[in-house]
Structures are given as C-alpha cells and as structure tokens.
Design an enzyme around this catalytic site. Sequence first.
Site, PDB file in Angstrom:
ATOM      1  N   HIS A  28     -67.276  27.853  30.188  1.00  0.00           N
ATOM      2  CA  HIS A  28     -67.062  27.486  28.796  1.00  0.00           C
ATOM      3  C   HIS A  28     -67.687  26.121  28.504  1.00  0.00           C
ATOM      4  CE1 HIS A  28     -63.958  30.495  29.580  1.00  0.00           C
ATOM      5  NE2 HIS A  28     -63.919  30.725  28.284  1.00  0.00           N
ATOM      6  N   SER A  31     -66.896  24.599  24.749  1.00  0.00           N
ATOM      7  CA  SER A  31     -65.553  24.026  24.612  1.00  0.00           C
ATOM      8  C   SER A  31     -65.451  22.701  25.348  1.00  0.00           C
ATOM      9  CB  SER A  31     -64.505  24.992  25.163  1.00  0.00           C
ATOM     10  OG  SER A  31     -64.468  26.190  24.406  1.00  0.00           O
ATOM     11  N   SER A 116     -53.527  29.819  30.677  1.00  0.00           N
ATOM     12  CA  SER A 116     -52.696  30.542  29.728  1.00  0.00           C
ATOM     13  C   SER A 116     -52.310  29.514  28.674  1.00  0.00           C
ATOM     14  CB  SER A 116     -51.460  31.125  30.409  1.00  0.00           C
ATOM     15  OG  SER A 116     -50.704  31.861  29.488  1.00  0.00           O
ATOM     16  N   ASN A 177     -61.916  21.622  17.282  1.00  0.00           N
ATOM     17  CA  ASN A 177     -63.351  21.952  17.159  1.00  0.00           C
ATOM     18  C   ASN A 177     -63.608  23.137  16.224  1.00  0.00           C
ATOM     19  OD1 ASN A 177     -62.924  24.319  18.681  1.00  0.00           O
ATOM     20  ND2 ASN A 177     -63.531  23.346  20.600  1.00  0.00           N
ATOM     21  N   LYS A 239     -67.750  22.152  18.316  1.00  0.00           N
ATOM     22  CA  LYS A 239     -67.970  22.943  19.522  1.00  0.00           C
ATOM     23  C   LYS A 239     -69.471  22.964  19.816  1.00  0.00           C
ATOM     24  CE  LYS A 239     -65.772  27.014  21.538  1.00  0.00           C
ATOM     25  NZ  LYS A 239     -64.865  28.134  21.248  1.00  0.00           N
ATOM     26  N   ARG A 308     -21.076  33.407  39.040  1.00  0.00           N
ATOM     27  CA  ARG A 308     -21.595  32.306  38.201  1.00  0.00           C
ATOM     28  C   ARG A 308     -20.758  31.048  38.393  1.00  0.00           C
ATOM     29  NH1 ARG A 308     -19.492  32.870  32.004  1.00  0.00           N
ATOM     30  NH2 ARG A 308     -17.610  34.080  32.381  1.00  0.00           N
ATOM     31  N   GLU A 356     -36.523  28.743  25.891  1.00  0.00           N
ATOM     32  CA  GLU A 356     -36.670  29.098  27.300  1.00  0.00           C
ATOM     33  C   GLU A 356     -38.046  28.787  27.870  1.00  0.00           C
ATOM     34  OE1 GLU A 356     -33.182  31.239  25.720  1.00  0.00           O
ATOM     35  OE2 GLU A 356     -35.272  31.170  25.046  1.00  0.00           O
ATOM     36  N   GLN A 417     -27.948  41.422  25.701  1.00  0.00           N
ATOM     37  CA  GLN A 417     -27.513  40.334  26.580  1.00  0.00           C
ATOM     38  C   GLN A 417     -27.587  40.703  28.061  1.00  0.00           C
ATOM     39  OE1 GLN A 417     -26.451  37.441  24.587  1.00  0.00           O
ATOM     40  NE2 GLN A 417     -27.498  38.917  23.273  1.00  0.00           N
TER      41      GLN A 417
END
Length: 615
Positions: A28, A31, A116, A177, A239, A308, A356, A417
């Site tokens: 790339h 970029s 990612s 960009n 870019k 738990r 999360e 749940q």
Amino acid sequence: MNTRQLTELGQQLRVDSVRAAAAAGSGHPTSSMSAADLLAVLFANHLRYDFDRPAHPGNDRFILSKGHASPLLYAAYKAAGAINDTELMTFRRLGSRLEGHPTPRRLPWVETATGSLGQGLPVGVGIALSGKRLDRVGYRVWVLCGDSEMAEGSVWEAAEHAGYEHLDNLVAIVDVNRLGQRGPTRHGHDLDAYARRFRAFGWHTVEVDGHDVDAIDRAYGEAVSTVGQPTAIIARTLKGKGVASVQDREGLHGKPLPDADEAIEELGGVRDLRIEVRQPPAARMLHAVRAGHLELPRYETGDEVATRDAYGQALAALGTARGDVVALDGEVSDSTRAEFFAKEHPDRFFECYIAEQQLVAAAVGLAARGWVPYVSTFAAFLTRAHDFVRMASISGAGINLVGSHAGVAIGQDGPSQMGLEDLAMFRAVHGSTVLYPCDANQTAKLVAEMAGCEGVRYLRTSRGGMPVLYGPNEEFPVGGSKVLRVSPQDRLTVVAAGATVHEALKAAHALAADGISVQVIDLYSVKPVDRRALREAAEHTGCLLTVEDHHEEGGLGDAVLDAFLDGRPTPRLVRLAVRTMPGSASPEEQLHAAGIDAESIAAAAKLLVENAIVR
C-alpha cells in the site's frame, strides 16, 4: 530537524515506501505516501524512543492503526537505523520480519498487531491507561489512524473512554486522505466532521495541513503541552502525495505504483537521511514484585457455590499475591464477581462499561506493558469483541478472559444472555487455552493456573450454585481431566464439563440402580484436551457420550473428537448438546428442554447400551 530536512525526510519515506512495495509486487504505497510527512515530523522531532531498548520504561509508544501503511513504518525504521536498506527490500517476502501488516511477534518495536481497522486507538487507550494509572511514567502514546477506520464503532468506544479518563498522554493522528479502498470515504476532506466527534468526547483537537511540516510540528507541540485531555490531530493529506499519476486518484489502493522508477525520480530520487530519534528520559518501572504467598479460597465438599463466586474470590486472592495482576470488567462486575477484586485492589481495577471491544483492547494494551489482565463479562457478550481476541492472538498478547452466565443453565433470562457459542469461538483462536470448571475449588485453582499460560486464555463460569466435588488440595493442570466414576463393568463413558458434570453424576447414579455402570469424566480442560484420558476411556468402554451446555458445533463434542483424529480407530461417539433455540424457563427446565439433564443423559445411555446388546 528544520523545515528543509523534515521535507526531505518525508520525501525519503515516500520513496522508500514506493521501493518496498515495488520490490514485493504488492502493498500500500499510496496510503503510506499520504502520511509520510506526519511520520517524518513525529520520528525526527517528537518521539522519544530507544530502538536498542524497546522495553525501556520511558519509551513513547507508537501504534500504526492503519496497518496496511506498513511500508511507511518500515521506511521510518530504516531512517532511524533500526533496519537497513537490504532488509527493507525483503518486505512481504517469506521469512521476512517486514510483514504486510506489522506484528510484535516479528518486530520488537511494534506494540500490537494491526490491519483489522479500528483497533489501534482502543489498544492505545489501554497502553495510555497503563502509563497514567499503573506505570506512572511520563511516556506518550501516539496512534496513527486512517480516515476510513473512523467509521468503526470501536474507534468511538476508545474516544469516549480516553476522554472520560482524561488521557492527556494519548495522541491520535488522523490521516484524512479522503480515499478508502473502493473510493471516497464518508466525510472526504471535511476535517471538522472528525474534529466535532472527538470534541464531543472531550478531546482537544487540532486541524492541520498534513503536508506542512512546520504546521505538523506545531500541532505535535500543542498535543504535548495539552493537560487533562487527549489530543486528536486531524490532518488533511493526499493519497499518493508527490506523484502526479497517482495523487488523490481512485482505484490505486493496495497496488504498487505503475512505474516505480518514474515515481522515485519525480519524488527526487533515493535518499539516505538518518535521524537521531530522541532518547527517552530515565524512568523506573513501578510494577509490583510478583512474589507473594497465594492463599486461594477453600470450599468444603458438598457446599453449593457458584463458579462465578469462586472466580471473583480467587481473582482477589491472586491480586493480593501478585502485584502485576489487573482486572477489567464491562459494567457487570456485580454479576461476574470481579467486584471482589475491585474492592480489594481498586488501583488495579478498570471499569470499561458496556463497550466490550474497548474492554478487550484495553487488556491487550495493558498486557503489552507487562501486566497480567483478567477480563470479565457475560460469555455471550464476548462475541462482540471476537475480532479483538483474534488480533490479540496475532499479537501474541497474554490475556485472560472470563465469560460468566454461560449456557441455558442461567435460566429465565432467555437466549440473548446465554453464552452458547463461546467454547467454539475461543477454541478456534490460535494457541488459545479454554477451561470450563464445574466446582468452586476447581475454579479457584484454574484462575491461578491461567496466569502462567501463554496467549489467549478463556475460563467459562456459571451463574447458579453447584455442589463442591473436589477438595481444596486437589490439583487441576491445564490439559488434564478428572475421572469421577470408573469400574471394570462400565458400558460407556460420559464426558462432561461445567454444569453438565453434575447432571452426568446424577445420571450415573440412576443408571447404576438399573444395573448399568458408566464411567464419568470431567473434561475441565477443553483446550488443550486430555487426549490420553479420552483414548483410555475409549479403550475401556468403546463408546463416549459427550454432554455440553453449548451448541453442538465447536464445543465439547468437537474437542473430544479431536483426540481421535490421528488415524487410530475412532470409538462410537454420541453428543448431547443444545440444538434448539431456548426461551425463558427455570435452569432445571432449560437443561431438560435442551436434552442435557440427568434424565436425558440416562435415557441416551440406556439406548446406547441396548443398541450395543442388539449388535
């Protein structure tokens, strides 16, 4: 460096990005070219880092969130003298440290695996939290983001958390960009569209021309001097900057330049500038010494204790014995029982709220700084953070995740749940450890065992109380199992874990009254699985019946099957699992409806024995 030198360095980083991508035939470069000036100014004038001592406690931390721009990062490493030109030209080749997207497994200067999109800033928040609340060292965390990844919700989870925590040691540099993979981004070059969002979360923002090295230099200086707020530098860039044939043009993402030699000439040719990255200040890591006597909670056999509860009490005890253990929770610590740790060690507890992705990312950041994080939430909700778990594995991060309220045994709350996919999800993670205890003493021991494991570790806990089967002195090595019933007359083996262990024992007792003897194995280590014990059971009875409070795909049954995939004869294997969509009902009704309670196990066992007699 002065203006002229910084401009030249930016051009060198562009040239080397083009060269590396051309040598690889992929990558790339465009970029990389857009952010070259941003990185040139950072490395030359503001980053404090000792490349010979990447573990130096005073080092600033740099994260390339737009990981596809790795040619730029490697070009900067070359300019800093960390790698040479020969290695730069091995980009993307087999065996090279310079992968298409950088990972800390290969390079000691990389904080976390990226690629990612939307993960760099959340992990950066974790590292910044470590610096602010635990290390108490004045290092700064710099995160270079792309504008495309600003569409990821995880970025804004991170932005809100950083603003809430007043992380003035965190700087996000957004390379705006305008162009993504297939065309323009959502907001194009509208810098204020990004700045407004960051300001809404309590950030200080600076909008800047990303190719004006003096303006960039001033913006970084402003970020360093800002107190009480994280800073977002929103930089307008182009870019493919510097090469007319590709600059600000669509359709060139992820491709080497059509004519690399011509582009290099247009950029002014190959250079060999060297930069002296500023050395970090002297600093002392304030990690507490790990040594300390571990007094795990002890439970009497026959008592009813939820696993738990045992998790929370064991984690608090582990935190007392080890000052490097930290805990994070997603606003359910009263249910997961992480609140026990929070009350005893509030300085090492991190509330991440209902976010999360940020929860797991913060743990990855803390692990990168040498802490041992335990992350807890409902097992079902960890699915939201699966990509962060996957990338943690790629990073080689050592994190412990604990999912409570697993399976239909939670009862009336209903399927939203119920963690019914979690064992499959974590078993599929490279190098993971997956544990599912059935009683309190076993849970406590496994909580401690997890701290010494490598990679991603997962422990599954249950909501309701369950009888304590094992004494407090029993040991539970990872990769082991426990044979709870065995005799020479056994007709089959029931393999269970967690809640279904107790159902299996009830079924075995009922079957014994009918003259049918069965072996019962508690397979608390779902990965790695105890292959030896399972093979011995297969030789002993010839038939294995697995029972799990989980969907049939990827869970306990598949783990057992894996023990027989080495070419040896496979025993008869029958699975009981949750095959229908549960509703609301009592725990006992749920287990029965799913066909995994004692009555269902006994019925299945009788059917198997009758079929064996007929044959």
